[in-house]
Design an enzyme around this catalytic site. Sequence first.
Site, mmCIF file in Angstrom:
data_model
loop_
_atom_site.group_PDB
_atom_site.id
_atom_site.type_symbol
_atom_site.label_atom_id
_atom_site.label_comp_id
_atom_site.label_asym_id
_atom_site.label_seq_id
_atom_site.Cartn_x
_atom_site.Cartn_y
_atom_site.Cartn_z
ATOM 1 N N TYR A 167 0.820 -1.212 0.000
ATOM 2 C CA TYR A 167 0.000 0.000 0.000
ATOM 3 C C TYR A 167 0.860 1.272 0.000
ATOM 4 O O TYR A 167 0.682 2.144 -0.865
ATOM 5 C CB TYR A 167 -0.976 -0.038 1.177
ATOM 6 N N GLU A 174 2.348 6.186 -7.293
ATOM 7 C CA GLU A 174 1.338 7.061 -7.880
ATOM 8 C C GLU A 174 1.719 8.538 -7.712
ATOM 9 O O GLU A 174 1.626 9.330 -8.661
ATOM 10 C CB GLU A 174 -0.020 6.782 -7.239
#
Length: 245
Positions: A167, A174
């Site tokens: 995560y 990103e």
Amino acid sequence: MASSEEDGGGNGAVEEKENGKKRRLGALATAWLIFYNVAMTAGWLVLGIAMVRFYIQKGTHRGLFRSVQKTLKFFQTFALLEVVHCAVGIVHTSVLVTGVQVSSRIFMVWFIAHSIKQIQNEESVILFLVVWTVTEITRYSFYTFNLLNHLPYFIKWARYNFFIILYPAGVAGELLTIYAALPYVKKTGMFSLRLPNKYNVSFDYYYFLIIVMFSYVPLFPQLYFHMLRQRRRVLHGEVIVEKDD
């Protein structure tokens, strides 16, 4: 009195018919969800294998996104069905939460990586691709086996442990990708709307991306700690009590 008994019998028949209909719909929904999750597991597995083969053959990550982009775009866009699943009630999850999660992925694929070709060879793109692939193979296989009532412990363990590393790594990938896109967006003015125009509205995609980046600050900790609480509950049987404000 006779009339009341007939009415009661009629209601019982109606209820039985409705229950039978619900059972059939439930079975159809389960069958569809099994098919959907098997298809998504297979799709992301194909994507993962294609990425490994590309790197083995080419010895570089350059060109990898272009090589797998069709498969990525198809299966990530296909995930919009998950919002539909929530909306019609066959999956009991928040439509809003699912919509935000799915749309953010689609945004990264179509409006960042696809639209700004200059960043497709960035290491950060490969980072979030690898993270997404491992995450989705784990997630969809977890759902599939769970629906079949035959969940191997390793899949369950992977579902609630891999995210601890994946995560934050995915979020980093990103954010770094969006950051790498900023100079190209500012230079070209893509997706921006300048005044004056007939709509009398302005929109600057460059600043929009900056806002998107800052939105990770409050959202990431909430989702991450929620998953940690879920992990303790599922793997260790802890009862999590939410504190009232």
